[in-house]
Scaffold this motif. Structure first.
Motif, PDB file in Angstrom:
ATOM      1  N   GLN A   1       0.824  -1.206   0.000  1.00 44.92           N
ATOM      2  CA  GLN A   1       0.000   0.000   0.000  1.00 44.92           C
ATOM      3  C   GLN A   1       0.863   1.263   0.000  1.00 44.92           C
ATOM      4  N   VAL A   2       1.942   1.275   0.769  1.00 42.55           N
ATOM      5  CA  VAL A   2       2.849   2.432   0.767  1.00 42.55           C
ATOM      6  C   VAL A   2       3.438   2.644  -0.622  1.00 42.55           C
ATOM      7  N   ALA A   3       3.891   1.568  -1.248  1.00 40.67           N
ATOM      8  CA  ALA A   3       4.480   1.686  -2.591  1.00 40.67           C
ATOM      9  C   ALA A   3       3.454   2.232  -3.585  1.00 40.67           C
ATOM     10  N   CYS A   4       2.232   1.748  -3.517  1.00 35.10           N
ATOM     11  CA  CYS A   4       1.187   2.239  -4.423  1.00 35.10           C
ATOM     12  C   CYS A   4       0.837   3.695  -4.139  1.00 35.10           C
ATOM     13  N   LEU A   5       0.774   4.071  -2.872  1.00 37.72           N
ATOM     14  CA  LEU A   5       0.471   5.463  -2.531  1.00 37.72           C
ATOM     15  C   LEU A   5       1.582   6.403  -2.995  1.00 37.72           C
ATOM     16  N   VAL A   6       2.824   5.990  -2.847  1.00 38.27           N
ATOM     17  CA  VAL A   6       3.942   6.800  -3.348  1.00 38.27           C
ATOM     18  C   VAL A   6       3.836   6.937  -4.864  1.00 38.27           C
ATOM     19  N   ALA A   7       3.460   5.876  -5.546  1.00 38.50           N
ATOM     20  CA  ALA A   7       3.289   5.941  -7.004  1.00 38.50           C
ATOM     21  C   ALA A   7       2.156   6.906  -7.373  1.00 38.50           C
ATOM     22  N   VAL A   8       1.060   6.857  -6.641  1.00 32.75           N
ATOM     23  CA  VAL A   8      -0.069   7.757  -6.907  1.00 32.75           C
ATOM     24  C   VAL A   8       0.333   9.210  -6.666  1.00 32.75           C
ATOM     25  N   ILE A   9       1.073   9.457  -5.603  1.00 36.20           N
ATOM     26  CA  ILE A   9       1.532  10.816  -5.318  1.00 36.20           C
ATOM     27  C   ILE A   9       2.484  11.290  -6.416  1.00 36.20           C
ATOM     28  N   THR A  10       3.355  10.415  -6.867  1.00 35.64           N
ATOM     29  CA  THR A  10       4.277  10.759  -7.959  1.00 35.64           C
ATOM     30  C   THR A  10       3.506  11.094  -9.227  1.00 35.64           C
ATOM     31  N   ILE A  11       2.492  10.313  -9.531  1.00 35.87           N
ATOM     32  CA  ILE A  11       1.649  10.587 -10.695  1.00 35.87           C
ATOM     33  C   ILE A  11       0.971  11.956 -10.544  1.00 35.87           C
ATOM     34  N   SER A  12       0.534  12.279  -9.335  1.00 34.45           N
ATOM     35  CA  SER A  12      -0.094  13.581  -9.088  1.00 34.45           C
ATOM     36  C   SER A  12       0.851  14.728  -9.385  1.00 34.45           C
ATOM     37  N   LEU A  13       2.100  14.544  -9.013  1.00 39.07           N
ATOM     38  CA  LEU A  13       3.077  15.617  -9.208  1.00 39.07           C
ATOM     39  C   LEU A  13       3.538  15.727 -10.656  1.00 39.07           C
ATOM     40  N   LEU A  14       3.798  14.597 -11.298  1.00 38.75           N
ATOM     41  CA  LEU A  14       4.350  14.609 -12.655  1.00 38.75           C
ATOM     42  C   LEU A  14       3.283  14.751 -13.743  1.00 38.75           C
ATOM     43  N   LYS A  15       2.079  14.290 -13.442  1.00 37.39           N
ATOM     44  CA  LYS A  15       0.975  14.306 -14.407  1.00 37.39           C
ATOM     45  C   LYS A  15       1.403  13.757 -15.772  1.00 37.39           C
ATOM     46  N   PRO A  16       1.904  12.524 -15.789  1.00 38.80           N
ATOM     47  CA  PRO A  16       2.366  11.945 -17.061  1.00 38.80           C
ATOM     48  C   PRO A  16       1.194  11.584 -17.975  1.00 38.80           C
ATOM     49  N   TRP A  17       1.528  11.182 -19.157  1.00 43.86           N
ATOM     50  CA  TRP A  17       0.600  10.630 -20.143  1.00 43.86           C
ATOM     51  C   TRP A  17      -0.299  11.664 -20.789  1.00 43.86           C
TER      52      TRP A  17
END
Length: 178
Positions: free
Chosen positions: A145-161
């Motif tokens: 869950q921590v790894a997934c939450l860090v990934a979600v936060i990273t996606i929020s910051l980078l806004k890829p795709w």
């Protein structure tokens, strides 16, 4: 529904980030307690660590996960981001809902069972395969869950795709004939 102005949007984004940070930090704390719990040889410590994990889940993780989901919903609804305009928003939505489902139906029950078993059986619980399964589930589940939450936060910051290509609808014949 009118869109939020910049100040309102910034307040809502701030609340969303705070909820996500609290959720992530608390699950990381639960992981560290579960890790420490693997080496407990004192019944009182074992029960206290399980109880602390359960309290963090009940009183911090659940409200912050719901807060994160609600603020994310309002951000999609009340800003130009929308629900389906950007791939990164869709991924965040799917991941957040999946994490809440995982927490509700697996992680939360494992933590509750481990706490109840450690209270009832004290140190003998270490020989109980059900307790060992639940305790290992909490340990592995929290790090996932921590790894997934860090990934979600990273996606929020980078806004890829970027933005999705939305297909233009052709006007119908009845709309073009006047």
């Amino acid at each position: 529904m009118p869109k939020l102005n910049v100040k309102q949007k910034n307040w809502l984004v701030s609340a969303h980030v705070i909820f996500a940070a609290l959720w992530t930090g608390t699950v990381l704390s639960m992981f560290l307690l579960a890790l420490r719990n693997q080496h407990s040889t004192d019944a009182s410590v074992l029960q206290a660590l399980n109880s602390a994990i359960n309290l963090l889940d009940d009183y911090v993780v659940i409200p912050t996960a719901i807060g994160s989901l609600l603020t994310g919903t309002f951000l999609c609804w009340l800003t130009v981001w929308g629900f389906f305009k950007h791939y990164w928003v869709i991924v965040k939505w799917v991941a957040t809902v999946a994490l809440i489902i995982f927490g509700t139906f697996w992680l939360f029950p494992w933590a509750n069972a481990a706490t109840a078993l450690s209270e009832a059986q004290r140190l003998q619980v270490l020989e109980n395969p059900l307790y060992n399964f639940d305790a290992k589930g909490v340990l592995i589940g929290t790090i996932v869950q921590v790894a997934c939450l860090v990934a979600v936060i990273t996606i929020s910051l980078l806004k890829p795709w970027g933005r999705r290509e939305l297909k233009q609808q052709k006007p119908s014949k009845s709309a073009t004939v006047s």
